[in-house]
Scaffold this active site. Structure first.
Site, mmCIF file in Angstrom:
data_model
loop_
_atom_site.group_PDB
_atom_site.id
_atom_site.type_symbol
_atom_site.label_atom_id
_atom_site.label_comp_id
_atom_site.label_asym_id
_atom_site.label_seq_id
_atom_site.Cartn_x
_atom_site.Cartn_y
_atom_site.Cartn_z
ATOM 1 N N TYR A 177 -6.245 -24.734 -0.576
ATOM 2 C CA TYR A 177 -5.698 -23.716 -1.465
ATOM 3 C C TYR A 177 -4.815 -24.363 -2.543
ATOM 4 C CZ TYR A 177 -6.871 -19.972 1.946
ATOM 5 O OH TYR A 177 -7.509 -19.098 2.790
ATOM 6 N N ASP A 180 -7.755 -0.415 0.479
ATOM 7 C CA ASP A 180 -9.130 -0.885 0.313
ATOM 8 C C ASP A 180 -9.961 0.065 -0.546
ATOM 9 O OD1 ASP A 180 -11.121 -2.986 1.233
ATOM 10 O OD2 ASP A 180 -12.173 -1.149 1.783
ATOM 11 N N ARG A 214 -9.928 -5.564 7.676
ATOM 12 C CA ARG A 214 -9.357 -4.327 7.142
ATOM 13 C C ARG A 214 -8.686 -3.484 8.215
ATOM 14 N NH1 ARG A 214 -14.691 -2.608 3.882
ATOM 15 N NH2 ARG A 214 -15.583 -3.836 5.588
ATOM 16 N N ARG A 222 -21.112 -10.842 -4.789
ATOM 17 C CA ARG A 222 -20.941 -10.226 -6.102
ATOM 18 C C ARG A 222 -20.423 -11.205 -7.159
ATOM 19 N NH1 ARG A 222 -20.338 -4.711 -5.432
ATOM 20 N NH2 ARG A 222 -20.713 -4.593 -7.675
ATOM 21 N N LYS A 241 -8.730 -6.279 -5.962
ATOM 22 C CA LYS A 241 -7.775 -5.228 -5.640
ATOM 23 C C LYS A 241 -7.512 -5.230 -4.128
ATOM 24 C CE LYS A 241 -11.138 -3.268 -3.692
ATOM 25 N NZ LYS A 241 -11.110 -3.188 -2.221
#
Length: 335
Positions: A58, A177, A165, A20, A97
């Site tokens: 990172y 989630d 998850r 996305r 989120k």
């Protein structure tokens, strides 16, 4: 023209980043991808080879002088640490989120972004789809009469065994989630000041991870918000508003495909009406809106609204967690 570019660092080579975010970034004028960071060097190098930019660690990414803004899609439990490091390094942050796994952590990030005058947003892409403004206009024009109830559901089929998850150490569970979507939608439609009147969570008895839930919220003027969410469902993404004069419903409310033309249905006592709306690429528009705030200079009032929204979502999530009656289910997670 160089000064108008926004140089992105992608922190977390996740599925959502690949499917996305990156296709959307490539469509936004003035946005370039400067770097990638992943726990796997090979993955970061693959992303860089396919999309441009440089593979980094990172820490190198958040400190890089070639990065203006960080798109962060690490596991939930890592959001706070790396968003904080990016803000401390002077980077703007668009965080998938949930922003963090606690109200305290979100509050700290919000304060840091405000202090440093940096753009910090939680990437609820659905908020950028114009269909919701049409809904709000119908409510404000009185088509529903006096609003009594807002209801919303977001459910998806179970993720595969081994999915992050389901890992409690990584901030797992359906509330963080998918449950955050109905909560954020309730804020959009009913405003701030919601309270949690009750909640229940179905949890896997082995891990304690929540796989389904239901919450009842109440607005300051007494409107109920009835919210359902979970990982044990066929796909559904909807909300409805019910007043004393009419009922309005919207399907595919949170994740409509870019080509999807939304259908609003308004049911009155002796009349039904359907509205076919324009399609919209909400994910691209979310990233473009963020990039514009970075490129053109943050407008304090708009960014304060985003920060308040993130803090309020985190407060409500925590209230659901604290209020919920937990129903244990053996084998709730696929093996």
């Amino acid at each position: 023209m160089e000064a108008l570019r926004v140089r992105w660092g992608v922190l977390g080579c996740s599925a959502i980043a690949e499917r996305r975010a990156l296709p959307a970034l490539h469509q936004i004028d003035g946005s370039v991808v400067a770097g990638f960071a992943s726990r796997s060097t090979a993955t970061a190098e693959r992303f860089a080879a396919e999309h441009g930019g440089t593979a980094m660690s990172y820490q190198q990414l958040v400190e890089s002088p070639d990065v203006d803004a960080v798109y962060l899609s690490l596991p939930n439990s890592l959001h706070f640490e790396w968003a904080k490091r990016a803000l401390q390094a002077g980077k703007h942050v668009l965080c998938e989120k949930p922003m963090t796994v606690s109200a305290e952590q979100t509050g700290e990030l919000v304060a840091l972004a405000a202090e440093r005058e940096l753009v910090l947003r939680e990437n609820f892409a659905f908020l950028h789809h114009p269909q919701h403004e049409v809904v709000r206009e119908l409510v404000e024009r009185g088509r529903l009469g006096r609003l009594r109830t807002f209801s919303s559901a977001f459910g998806v089929p179970p993720p595969r065994a081994g999915d992050i998850r389901y890992d409690p150490a990584l901030g797992a569970g359906c509330l963080l989630d998918v449950g955050v979507y109905p909560i954020r939608a309730a804020q959009l439609m009913l405003g701030e000041g919601l309270t949690v009147a009750g909640a229940t969570l179905r949890v896997d008895s082995g891990t304690g991870v929540d796989v389904a839930g239901h919450a009842l919220l109440v607005s300051e003027n007494g409107v109920f918000a009835d919210l359902e969410f979970g990982f044990q469902h066929s796909y559904r993404s909807r909300y409805a508003l019910w007043g004393d004069a009419a009922h309005l419903s919207l399907e595919r409310a949170f994740t409509p495909p870019a080509e999807h033309r939304p259908q609003l249905r308004l049911d009155e006592q002796d009349h039904a009406e359907e509205f076919t709306l324009d399609a919209s690429h909400q994910f691209r528009d979310s990233l473009a809106s963020f990039a514009a705030a970075v490129r053109d200079g943050r407008r304090a009032e708009i960014e304060r609204s985003w920060l308040r929204g993130a803090r309020e979502t985190a407060r409500l999530v925590e209230a659901v967690q604290q209020t919920a009656v937990r129903v244990k289910q053996r084998g709730a997670i696929p093996s």
